[in-house]
Design a protein around this motif. Structure first.
Motif, short mmCIF file in Angstrom:
data_model
loop_
_atom_site.label_atom_id
_atom_site.label_comp_id
_atom_site.label_asym_id
_atom_site.label_seq_id
_atom_site.Cartn_x
_atom_site.Cartn_y
_atom_site.Cartn_z
N ILE A 390 0.84 -1.20 0.00
CA ILE A 390 0.00 0.00 0.00
C ILE A 390 0.87 1.25 0.00
O ILE A 390 0.58 2.24 -0.65
N SER A 391 1.98 1.18 0.75
CA SER A 391 2.96 2.26 0.78
C SER A 391 4.30 1.65 1.18
O SER A 391 4.38 0.46 1.46
N ASP A 392 5.36 2.47 1.20
CA ASP A 392 6.67 1.96 1.60
C ASP A 392 6.68 1.49 3.04
O ASP A 392 7.51 0.66 3.43
N GLN A 393 5.78 2.03 3.84
CA GLN A 393 5.72 1.67 5.25
C GLN A 393 4.60 0.67 5.57
O GLN A 393 4.41 0.33 6.73
N PHE A 394 3.90 0.22 4.55
CA PHE A 394 2.75 -0.66 4.82
C PHE A 394 2.67 -1.73 3.73
O PHE A 394 2.14 -1.47 2.65
N GLN A 395 3.23 -2.90 4.00
CA GLN A 395 3.17 -3.99 3.05
C GLN A 395 3.20 -5.34 3.76
O GLN A 395 3.74 -5.47 4.85
N ILE A 396 2.57 -6.32 3.13
CA ILE A 396 2.55 -7.69 3.62
C ILE A 396 3.17 -8.55 2.54
O ILE A 396 2.78 -8.45 1.37
N GLN A 397 4.12 -9.40 2.91
CA GLN A 397 4.79 -10.16 1.87
C GLN A 397 5.15 -11.57 2.33
O GLN A 397 5.12 -11.88 3.52
N GLY A 398 5.46 -12.40 1.32
CA GLY A 398 6.00 -13.74 1.56
C GLY A 398 5.15 -14.61 2.45
O GLY A 398 3.93 -14.72 2.28
N MET A 399 5.82 -15.23 3.42
CA MET A 399 5.14 -16.21 4.27
C MET A 399 4.06 -15.56 5.15
O MET A 399 3.07 -16.22 5.50
N ALA A 400 4.23 -14.29 5.51
CA ALA A 400 3.21 -13.61 6.30
C ALA A 400 1.90 -13.52 5.52
O ALA A 400 0.82 -13.83 6.04
N LEU A 401 2.01 -13.09 4.26
CA LEU A 401 0.82 -13.01 3.41
C LEU A 401 0.22 -14.39 3.19
O LEU A 401 -1.00 -14.57 3.24
#
Length: 440
Positions: A390-401
């Motif tokens: 969503i922004s540089d300070q707000f992202q979900i990636q990899g195993m978390a997603l």
């Protein structure tokens, strides 16, 4: 195999026996505990010190009833590396603190509502694939460490050190019994290190120059780094923390079987989870990685039939002392990268395989499209590295997603089976018991 304990949980061993048994536990956890900070770029000395202090805190919070050792957790390697790349070691420490807070919150809920809800949220069809992702997502890192020289280019010489280490670790794991089969990582690293000395890729100068007593470079919040909280830390860490909670429950069930005590009821699962979370918070405050209870040490307890919590406490004190011995820290830093890469190839594969084993032991039916859809989506999103930004300070990636989507799919898709927590871990516990019997 005799099941009569040599030392009961609250039995204090004789001084000489105490030292020997505690060092045995120290060696069992040593290889894994120093490997995590080595991979994520943190201090192995601080990992040892924080594991010792964290273990003592865990023992106190569980009323000196649970003989469990807490070492560095492999589940957080990928998110810690990512967060450290974004905001340095400080961001990684904030994430480690968040892990502890999540455990604290869950322990409070479990105290009020029990723990069945957590296992319904995290059935094997979700946890198994996420564990597979945790292992396989790091496979590229392991192979790169094994094959590349310090300049980042392929080197057959360096790769040979990784292969020797890998083969040695496999031999110790598969062909040996008793204590040697419990410390294959440490044994493999030692063999790989000796081979690396012979081929001339070890630099002894820092070891020679190091002092015997040396103060590690602690990372204190507000002193060593600015504390800047951001929601991307929560989104990246919390799903992994929720998954590792199931690992914690599994360990407590296995340890209960080994020792012959019901640790889920006394001192209570909420206390052991609180102790685990406290260990991670302590680790975050001084510069260590997140903590978790160690299966290796449970194996040692099963083989030796020494259940004394004082032996575990002795190992914790020894770990703290080792962290202040400069030559030991320098010796750890002198281990060539391909040696650690060789161990990592097996270790990350074992993590992935343990997720597969959970699916097999839990008899997950992949002829059922519901199970097939959940596991397939988790695997591809997690290993493929999908992310929501969503922004540089707000992202979900990899195993978390992958974990978040897996949990959501399990909750919303029809046909969800009604399985209790005890049923979920019964088969896995039986497998652990068979392994323990083989080792003994």
């Amino acid at each position: 195999m005799s099941t009569k304990p040599i030392l009961e949980v609250n039995e204090i061993p004789k001084p000489g026996q105490w030292i020997t048994l505690s060092l045995q536990h120290l060696f069992a956890m040593f290889g894994s505990t120093i490997l995590v900070p080595y991979l994520v770029g943190l201090s192995p000395a601080l990992a040892l010190i924080s594991s010792g202090i964290g273990t003592l805190a865990f023992i106190i919070l569980t009323k000196w009833k649970v003989p469990a050792y807490l070492g560095s957790s492999f589940a957080y390697i990928a998110p810690i590396i990512a967060l450290k790349a974004q905001g340095g070691a400080g961001k990684a420490m904030i994430a480690t603190f968040v892990v502890g807070v999540v455990y604290w919150l869950v322990s409070l809920i479990i105290k009020k509502a029990g723990y069945e809800w957590l296992m319904r949220l995290l059935p094997p069809v979700v946890v198994g694939p996420v564990i597979i992702v945790i292992g396989l997502a790091l496979s590229g890192t392991a192979v790169g460490m094994a094959m590349d020289n310090p300049a980042g280019k392929y080197s057959l010489l360096y790769f040979s050190a990784a292969l020797v280490t890998l083969v040695a670790t496999i031999i110790f794991s598969v062909c040996f019994k008793g204590m040697l089969s419990i410390i294959p990582i440490l044994a493999g690293i030692i063999i790989g290190y000796i081979y690396s000395v012979f081929i001339g890729i070890v630099n002894f100068k820092p070891v020679i120059e190091a002092h015997w007593f040396e103060m590690p470079k602690f990372l204190f919040p507000f002193v060593s780094y600015k504390v800047n909280f951001s929601w991307d830390i929560v989104l990246m860490i919390v799903p992994v923390a929720v998954v590792t909670l199931s690992e914690h429950i599994g360990h407590q069930l296995v340890l209960s079987k080994v020792v012959g005590q019901n640790y889920i009821k006394d001192p209570g699962l909420h206390r052991s989870i609180c102790g685990d979370g406290t260990a991670s918070i302590i680790s975050a405050l001084i510069g260590g990685p997140p903590k978790t209870t160690y299966g290796e040490n449970i194996g040692v307890i099963a083989i030796t039939r020494v259940y004394s919590v004082y032996v575990i406490a002795g190992a914790a004190v020894a770990a703290i002392i080792f962290g202040f011995i400069g030559k030991i820290t320098a010796l750890i830093h002198s281990i060539p990268t391909p040696v650690m890469g060789g161990v990592s190839i097996l270790l990350f594969g074992i993590i992935a395989s343990s997720g597969l084993r959970m699916l097999v032991d839990s008899k997950i039916d992949f002829g059922n499209n519901r199970n097939l859809a959940i596991s397939s989506v988790i695997l591809v999103i997690g290993i493929g590295g999908a992310f929501i930004k969503i922004s540089d300070q707000f992202q979900i990636q990899g195993m978390a997603l992958a974990a978040i989507i897996g949990i959501i799919l399990n909750l919303v898709l029809p046909g969800k089976p009604d399985v209790s927590a005890d049923d979920m871990f019964e088969t896995e516990t039986e497998t652990e018991k068979k392994t323990i019997k083989k080792l003994a």
